[in-house]
Design a protein around this motif. Structure first.
Motif: not given
Length: 123
Positions: A89-96, A115-123
């Protein structure tokens, strides 16, 4: 319409995040809204969308059952609740959004973007 996302961050696998998307410029209560994401080296992909009223929601199979999209038209805000997060699921998430009652699965079907918001999921 201007969109500003917030709520991104870093979490461990299995954790949760809630993204918010605040709209300004005009009311968006007659607009369909969506969330897309883009990982490095990949194309922007559909995550979830909601109709203008919030009565119908749509999800990509990869997030179905884990993510929930909702909206509060009184607050001009769209949300994406993300549970049971996975490293993929790690990605930049954009609302539109688009000035139509029903959403689209394609990014070129939308008219304005945050402009997007970063989501980072670590294992």
């Amino acid at each position: 319409v201007q969109l500003v996302e917030s709520g991104g961050g870093s979490v461990q696998a299995g954790g949760s995040l809630r993204l918010s998307c605040a709209a300004s410029g005009r009311t968006f209560s007659r607009d369909a809204m969506g969330w897309f994401r883009q990982a490095p080296g990949k194309e922007r992909e559909f995550v979830a969308a909601v109709t203008w009223s919030g009565s119908m929601t749509y999800y990509d199979d990869s997030v179905k059952g884990r993510f929930t999209i909702s909206r509060d038209n009184a607050k001009n805000t769209v949300y994406l609740q993300m549970n049971s997060l996975k490293p993929e699921d790690t990605a930049v998430y954009y609302c539109t959004g688009k000035s139509a009652l029903y959403p689209d699965y394609r990014p070129d079907g939308y008219e304005y973007w945050g402009q997007g918001t970063q989501v980072t999921v670590s294992s």
